[in-house]
Design a protein around this motif. Structure first.
Motif, PDB file in Angstrom:
ATOM      1  N   ILE A  63     -12.223  -6.927  -0.162  1.00 56.94           N
ATOM      2  CA  ILE A  63     -12.510  -6.513  -1.401  1.00 56.94           C
ATOM      3  C   ILE A  63     -13.115  -7.433  -2.105  1.00 56.94           C
ATOM      4  CG2 ILE A  63     -11.582  -5.024  -3.218  1.00 56.94           C
ATOM      5  CD1 ILE A  63      -8.967  -5.026  -1.294  1.00 56.94           C
ATOM      6  N   MET A  64     -14.155  -7.036  -2.973  1.00 56.95           N
ATOM      7  CA  MET A  64     -14.867  -7.904  -3.870  1.00 56.95           C
ATOM      8  C   MET A  64     -14.352  -7.728  -5.353  1.00 56.95           C
ATOM      9  SD  MET A  64     -16.979  -9.515  -1.652  1.00 56.95           S
ATOM     10  CE  MET A  64     -17.717  -9.298  -0.071  1.00 56.95           C
ATOM     11  N   GLY A  65     -14.064  -8.892  -5.910  1.00 55.24           N
ATOM     12  CA  GLY A  65     -13.853  -8.789  -7.242  1.00 55.24           C
ATOM     13  C   GLY A  65     -15.274  -8.873  -8.022  1.00 55.24           C
ATOM     14  N   ARG A  66     -15.057  -8.394  -9.182  1.00 55.84           N
ATOM     15  CA  ARG A  66     -16.529  -8.219  -9.964  1.00 55.84           C
ATOM     16  C   ARG A  66     -16.028  -8.110 -11.572  1.00 55.84           C
ATOM     17  NH1 ARG A  66     -19.165  -3.306  -8.284  1.00 55.84           N
ATOM     18  NH2 ARG A  66     -17.917  -2.201  -9.618  1.00 55.84           N
ATOM     19  N   TYR A  67     -17.030  -8.992 -12.310  1.00 55.98           N
ATOM     20  CA  TYR A  67     -16.744  -8.820 -13.769  1.00 55.98           C
ATOM     21  C   TYR A  67     -18.382  -8.763 -14.074  1.00 55.98           C
ATOM     22  CZ  TYR A  67     -12.225 -10.376 -13.761  1.00 55.98           C
ATOM     23  OH  TYR A  67     -10.725 -10.369 -13.293  1.00 55.98           O
ATOM     24  N   SER A  68     -18.937  -7.370 -14.282  1.00 53.01           N
ATOM     25  CA  SER A  68     -20.252  -7.232 -14.325  1.00 53.01           C
ATOM     26  C   SER A  68     -20.291  -6.394 -15.672  1.00 53.01           C
ATOM     27  CB  SER A  68     -21.147  -6.314 -13.272  1.00 53.01           C
ATOM     28  OG  SER A  68     -20.968  -6.991 -12.292  1.00 53.01           O
ATOM     29  N   ALA A  69     -21.537  -6.370 -16.378  1.00 58.28           N
ATOM     30  CA  ALA A  69     -21.868  -5.580 -17.438  1.00 58.28           C
ATOM     31  C   ALA A  69     -21.844  -4.043 -16.938  1.00 58.28           C
ATOM     32  CB  ALA A  69     -23.267  -6.100 -18.119  1.00 58.28           C
ATOM     33  N   GLY A  70     -21.718  -3.208 -17.893  1.00 58.29           N
ATOM     34  CA  GLY A  70     -21.660  -1.882 -17.545  1.00 58.29           C
ATOM     35  C   GLY A  70     -23.079  -1.513 -16.753  1.00 58.29           C
ATOM     36  N   PRO A  71     -22.739  -0.354 -16.327  1.00 56.97           N
ATOM     37  CA  PRO A  71     -22.003   0.580 -16.091  1.00 56.97           C
ATOM     38  C   PRO A  71     -21.174   0.333 -14.814  1.00 56.97           C
ATOM     39  CG  PRO A  71     -24.069   1.618 -15.198  1.00 56.97           C
ATOM     40  CD  PRO A  71     -24.254   0.076 -15.407  1.00 56.97           C
ATOM     41  N   LEU A  72     -21.300  -0.915 -14.135  1.00 53.09           N
ATOM     42  CA  LEU A  72     -20.572  -1.083 -12.924  1.00 53.09           C
ATOM     43  C   LEU A  72     -19.271  -1.580 -13.143  1.00 53.09           C
ATOM     44  CD1 LEU A  72     -23.493  -2.641 -10.688  1.00 53.09           C
ATOM     45  CD2 LEU A  72     -22.193  -0.388 -10.484  1.00 53.09           C
ATOM     46  N   GLY A  73     -19.347  -2.570 -14.288  1.00 56.78           N
ATOM     47  CA  GLY A  73     -17.939  -3.074 -15.104  1.00 56.78           C
ATOM     48  C   GLY A  73     -17.041  -3.931 -14.166  1.00 56.78           C
ATOM     49  N   ARG A  90      -3.754  -6.530   5.887  1.00 49.60           N
ATOM     50  CA  ARG A  90      -4.922  -5.647   5.996  1.00 49.60           C
ATOM     51  C   ARG A  90      -6.101  -5.894   5.151  1.00 49.60           C
ATOM     52  NH1 ARG A  90      -4.173  -1.339   9.399  1.00 49.60           N
ATOM     53  NH2 ARG A  90      -6.395  -1.658   9.402  1.00 49.60           N
ATOM     54  N   PHE A  91      -6.122  -6.485   3.969  1.00 47.85           N
ATOM     55  CA  PHE A  91      -7.179  -6.801   3.185  1.00 47.85           C
ATOM     56  C   PHE A  91      -7.364  -8.567   2.990  1.00 47.85           C
ATOM     57  CE2 PHE A  91      -5.603  -2.686   2.121  1.00 47.85           C
ATOM     58  CZ  PHE A  91      -6.516  -1.870   2.168  1.00 47.85           C
ATOM     59  N   LEU A  92      -8.647  -8.998   2.881  1.00 49.83           N
ATOM     60  CA  LEU A  92      -8.971 -10.000   2.261  1.00 49.83           C
ATOM     61  C   LEU A  92      -9.807  -9.859   0.978  1.00 49.83           C
ATOM     62  CD1 LEU A  92     -10.338 -11.284   5.658  1.00 49.83           C
ATOM     63  CD2 LEU A  92      -8.179 -11.863   4.683  1.00 49.83           C
ATOM     64  N   ALA A  93      -9.622 -10.855   0.009  1.00 50.77           N
ATOM     65  CA  ALA A  93     -10.225 -10.702  -1.390  1.00 50.77           C
ATOM     66  C   ALA A  93     -11.233 -11.907  -1.518  1.00 50.77           C
ATOM     67  CB  ALA A  93      -9.172 -10.450  -2.471  1.00 50.77           C
TER      68      ALA A  93
END
Length: 135
Positions: A63-73, A90-93
């Motif tokens: 799972i990728m974290g994200r701090y983007s401008a809109g609209p993806l957010g 089950r998950f890696l980040a």
């Protein structure tokens, strides 16, 4: 071993995004021509997602974290940490960073996240970031 390198599980920020949004005809965006959405996406169900991963032989979902401008957010690192805690093994980040943050804050966030079990890398989207501060 199979690893899904860009899994989008039904955690709150993904569910609120356009990834899980239904269009007028009942299809999901973005359109995946020729592919129907899996039951886990339709029902926004983590147990169904894990069953689908098992059926497909996927051991880990990244799972990728994200701090983007809109609209993806934003897909905040705190939500990723919660998912890792609720579903250990089950998950890696990969920690998301906002390149508009001061570099010291980015480095502190990397250090903080890498101390959380299951965080294994860093994810940045330079083309989707807000304008960096001028120094």
């Amino acid at each position: 071993m199979a690893i899904d390198m860009r899994l989008r599980p039904p955690i709150p920020s993904f569910v609120r995004s356009t990834i899980f949004e239904k269009a007028e005809a009942g299809t999901y965006r973005p359109t995946r021509m020729g592919f129907s959405r899996p039951p886990s996406a339709e029902q926004r169900s983590m147990p169904l997602l894990i069953n689908e991963m098992d059926d497909a032989g996927i051991e880990y979902g990244v799972i990728m974290g994200r701090y983007s401008a809109g609209p993806l957010g934003c897909i905040p690192n705190e939500e990723l940490a919660s998912c890792l805690e609720q579903h250990p093994g089950r998950f890696l980040a990969w920690a998301g960073l906002d390149l508009s943050w001061p570099m010291d804050d980015c480095l502190r966030e990397i250090d903080r996240c890498l101390r959380i079990p299951g965080f294994k890398g860093v994810s940045i989207d330079p083309a989707l970031s807000r304008d960096p501060p001028i120094r």
